[in-house]
Design a protein around this motif. Structure first.
Motif, short mmCIF file in Angstrom:
data_model
loop_
_atom_site.label_atom_id
_atom_site.label_comp_id
_atom_site.label_asym_id
_atom_site.label_seq_id
_atom_site.Cartn_x
_atom_site.Cartn_y
_atom_site.Cartn_z
N ALA A 40 0.84 -1.20 0.00
CA ALA A 40 0.00 0.00 0.00
C ALA A 40 0.88 1.26 0.00
O ALA A 40 0.62 2.23 -0.74
CB ALA A 40 -0.93 0.00 1.21
N ALA A 41 1.96 1.17 0.84
CA ALA A 41 2.85 2.33 0.90
C ALA A 41 3.49 2.56 -0.47
O ALA A 41 3.58 3.68 -0.98
CB ALA A 41 3.93 2.12 1.96
N ARG A 42 3.92 1.47 -1.09
CA ARG A 42 4.57 1.61 -2.40
C ARG A 42 3.60 2.18 -3.44
O ARG A 42 3.95 3.04 -4.24
CB ARG A 42 5.10 0.26 -2.87
N ALA A 43 2.36 1.71 -3.38
CA ALA A 43 1.36 2.22 -4.33
C ALA A 43 1.14 3.70 -4.10
O ALA A 43 0.99 4.48 -5.07
CB ALA A 43 0.04 1.45 -4.15
N ALA A 44 1.15 4.13 -2.84
CA ALA A 44 0.93 5.56 -2.56
C ALA A 44 2.08 6.39 -3.13
O ALA A 44 1.88 7.47 -3.71
CB ALA A 44 0.80 5.78 -1.05
N ILE A 45 3.33 5.84 -2.95
CA ILE A 45 4.48 6.59 -3.48
C ILE A 45 4.41 6.67 -5.01
O ILE A 45 4.59 7.71 -5.62
CB ILE A 45 5.81 5.93 -3.04
N THR A 46 4.09 5.52 -5.65
CA THR A 46 4.00 5.50 -7.12
C THR A 46 2.93 6.47 -7.60
O THR A 46 3.13 7.21 -8.58
CB THR A 46 3.67 4.07 -7.60
N ALA A 47 1.79 6.51 -6.92
CA ALA A 47 0.70 7.41 -7.32
C ALA A 47 1.14 8.86 -7.16
O ALA A 47 0.87 9.71 -8.04
CB ALA A 47 -0.55 7.14 -6.50
N ALA A 48 1.85 9.13 -6.04
CA ALA A 48 2.30 10.52 -5.82
C ALA A 48 3.25 10.93 -6.93
O ALA A 48 3.20 12.05 -7.45
CB ALA A 48 2.99 10.64 -4.47
N PHE A 49 4.13 9.98 -7.35
CA PHE A 49 5.07 10.29 -8.44
C PHE A 49 4.30 10.61 -9.73
O PHE A 49 4.54 11.62 -10.38
CB PHE A 49 6.03 9.12 -8.67
N ALA A 50 3.35 9.72 -10.07
CA ALA A 50 2.64 9.90 -11.33
C ALA A 50 1.89 11.23 -11.35
O ALA A 50 1.90 11.96 -12.35
CB ALA A 50 1.68 8.74 -11.55
N ALA A 51 1.28 11.58 -10.20
CA ALA A 51 0.51 12.83 -10.16
C ALA A 51 1.43 14.02 -10.36
O ALA A 51 1.15 14.94 -11.14
CB ALA A 51 -0.22 12.95 -8.81
N ARG A 52 2.60 13.98 -9.67
CA ARG A 52 3.51 15.12 -9.78
C ARG A 52 4.12 15.19 -11.20
O ARG A 52 4.31 16.27 -11.75
CB ARG A 52 4.63 14.97 -8.74
N GLU A 53 4.40 14.00 -11.77
CA GLU A 53 4.98 13.98 -13.12
C GLU A 53 4.05 14.70 -14.10
O GLU A 53 4.49 15.52 -14.91
CB GLU A 53 5.19 12.53 -13.56
N ALA A 54 2.77 14.41 -13.99
CA ALA A 54 1.82 15.05 -14.90
C ALA A 54 1.84 16.56 -14.70
O ALA A 54 1.88 17.34 -15.67
CB ALA A 54 0.42 14.50 -14.65
N GLN A 55 1.89 16.99 -13.42
CA GLN A 55 1.90 18.44 -13.17
C GLN A 55 3.15 19.10 -13.74
O GLN A 55 3.09 20.15 -14.39
CB GLN A 55 1.86 18.71 -11.66
N VAL A 56 4.31 18.45 -13.48
CA VAL A 56 5.57 19.08 -13.92
C VAL A 56 5.63 19.15 -15.45
O VAL A 56 6.07 20.16 -16.02
CB VAL A 56 6.79 18.31 -13.35
N GLU A 57 5.14 18.10 -16.10
CA GLU A 57 5.16 18.13 -17.57
C GLU A 57 4.34 19.30 -18.10
O GLU A 57 4.77 20.05 -18.96
CB GLU A 57 4.63 16.82 -18.14
N VAL A 58 3.15 19.45 -17.57
CA VAL A 58 2.30 20.55 -18.01
C VAL A 58 3.00 21.88 -17.73
O VAL A 58 3.05 22.78 -18.59
CB VAL A 58 0.93 20.49 -17.30
N ALA A 59 3.59 22.00 -16.52
CA ALA A 59 4.23 23.27 -16.17
C ALA A 59 5.39 23.56 -17.11
O ALA A 59 5.60 24.70 -17.53
CB ALA A 59 4.72 23.22 -14.72
N GLU A 60 6.15 22.50 -17.45
CA GLU A 60 7.29 22.73 -18.35
C GLU A 60 6.82 23.19 -19.72
O GLU A 60 7.41 24.07 -20.33
CB GLU A 60 8.15 21.46 -18.47
#
Ligand code: DAH
Length: 360
Positions: free
Chosen positions: A69-89
């Motif tokens: 569960a912890a690993r899934a939470a970390i992976t989800a947090a990464f994916a969410a931030r990745e999407a944000q950073v890509e859009v921002a870039e």
């Protein structure tokens, strides 16, 4: 849980550390290194996951679920931030690379071909289309090539200092060429026969600087040497040039004349393309272009004097030729109605642009 495996509180810390590191990353590069640190092979969560196998069998399920569960939470947090950073870039790039179409720009004028250069191109093109070549020679020329080789006698008046500009020291017998004809001899001495060349160039004479004279002016020379060339070939060639320059209905005439390097020699006139001869003997309709004479003097020409060919070592029983030379400044004046030759020398772009607008 046993030693080496994080408990729930520790898992929470691992997850929240990863989350805050991800949110702190503002570029794709930063995010990638955060991913290596928190999801990579040696991250805490990966180590914990590997530790499960070492647990006693009855503890594995709970530990596995918590860590998963912890690993899934970390992976989800990464994916969410990745999407944000890509859009921002992408947005940042769109802003930084934007072109403001409303900014004032500095206009650099591109300049204009001088009308004489443009006409030289046009005239040479007529000959290149017939397979002729373009030849050139120096403006500082040997007196011998400018005069003697062209059969001028030693006392010919053109050689006087009043007509010809000699270069210092005078005993070098070097002059500023008075016509483009010395390139005839240069060509005959250096090229294989047959020869068909045109020579665009500057020439110099000790003349006044006024509306109808320049001490520097321009000529187009032509020379053809081959087997069996004669006056008819000359006339046909000049007719063709005149039509290309002044229009298909242009007529030419040859008037007997004398040049030391041609025999027979002629001057070529073109029928006035402004009044078409209608001003002749008609004071009611005077013509400025031909001064009501119906014809305009264009240049000199003739059958090459065998003495010139012989001076170049050519067998005059086999070869003959014709030559011509015309004023290019005059040609621009006729074609474009320029009335003051000084405009050619002043370098004012407005003059060039105005003529080019008419000529091309
Ligand atoms: N060189 C002569 C001049 O400047 C013009 C000229 C006449 C050139 C006859 C020629 C020619 O080639 O055959 O007045």
């Amino acid at each position: 849980m046993s030693e080496g495996i994080p408990n729930l509180a520790e898992l929470e810390r691992i997850v929240s550390e990863a989350q805050s590191r991800f949110s702190a990353a503002s570029t794709i590069d930063e995010l990638r290194s955060a991913k290596t640190a928190h999801l990579g092979e040696s991250s805490e969560i990966a180590l914990a996951n590997r530790g499960i196998a070492a647990l006693p069998r009855e503890d594995r399920k709970d530990a596995g679920q918590a860590i998963g569960a912890a690993r899934a939470a970390i992976t989800a947090a990464f994916a969410a931030r990745e999407a944000q950073v890509e859009v921002a870039e992408i947005e940042a790039r769109l802003v930084s690379e934007a072109v403001d179409m409303t900014l004032p720009v500095t206009m650099h004028p591109v300049g204009a071909l001088h009308p004489l250069t443009a006409l030289f191109y046009d005239m040479c093109d007529v000959f290149i289309a017939m397979g002729w070549e373009v030849a050139e020679g120096p403006e500082a020329e040997a007196e011998w090539l400018n005069f003697d080789a062209l059969n001028f006698t030693p006392e010919h008046p053109a050689r006087f200092l009043s007509d010809t500009l000699f270069l210092d020291p005078i005993q070098d017998r070097r002059i500023l060429r008075t016509h483009t004809s010395p390139v005839q001899m240069r060509t005959l001495l250096t090229r294989e026969l047959p020869v068909y060349i045109v020579v665009p160039g500057k020439v110099y004479r000790a003349d006044e600087y006024d509306a109808t004279h320049l001490p520097v002016f321009h000529q187009l020379e032509g020379l053809a040497v081959d087997k069996g060339l004669g006056m008819a070939d000359l006339k046909g060639t000049l007719d063709h040039l005149a039509k290309a320059m002044f229009g298909a209905d242009t007529r030419t005439r040859l008037r007997p004349h004398y040049f030391p390097f041609t025999e027979p020699s002629a001057e070529i006139d073109i029928a006035c393309f402004v009044c078409h001869g209608e001003s002749v003997g008609n004071p009611a309709r005077p013509c400025r272009t031909c001064r009501s004479e119906g014809w305009i003097e264009w240049g000199g020409c003739g059958v090459v004097n065998p003495r010139v060919l012989a001076a170049a070592g050519i067998d005059t029983d086999v070869y003959s030729g014709f030559a011509f030379g015309m004023g290019v400044d005059r040609t621009v004046m006729f074609r474009n109605n320029a009335s003051d030759l000084r405009d050619f020398a002043e370098g004012d772009q407005r003059f060039a642009r105005q003529l080019m607008g008419v000529a091309r």
